[in-house]
Design an enzyme around this catalytic site. Sequence first.
Site, PDB file in Angstrom:
ATOM      1  CB  CYS A  65      -0.620  -0.099   1.250  1.00  0.00           C
ATOM      2  SG  CYS A  65      -2.243  -1.115   1.389  1.00  0.00           S
ATOM      3  CB  VAL A  66       1.109   3.401  -2.356  1.00  0.00           C
ATOM      4  CG1 VAL A  66       1.892   3.066  -3.312  1.00  0.00           C
ATOM      5  CG2 VAL A  66      -0.433   3.733  -3.039  1.00  0.00           C
TER       6      VAL A  66
END
Length: 104
Positions: free
Chosen positions: A103-104
């Site tokens: 996840c960014v």
Amino acid sequence: MPTTTIDGHRIQVDPEGFMTDPAEWSEPLAEALAAQIGLTLTDEHWKAIRFARQDFADQGESPTLRRASVVGGLPTKSLFALFPQKPAKKLAYVAGLPKPRGCV
């Protein structure tokens, strides 16, 4: 490690605000965390949260969207409806878990 106070609960968090000690989590704290991101928890939210916490206990990392869908039996569309825009991230946040890998 940074700390913050949410609804009277002092918790350890990472720089992005994710809890670093899942043992500090509680259901009332989950309600407060959800409110911070504009969510009101329903039975469907709790099903996803309980899956995420159990999966974290079993696997040692927060479930990805794919894992929550495939292993947890939570349809992707439902997860997006429950936790709009970034379901895996928001699920982990409310469940008191670290940000999922990827996840960014």
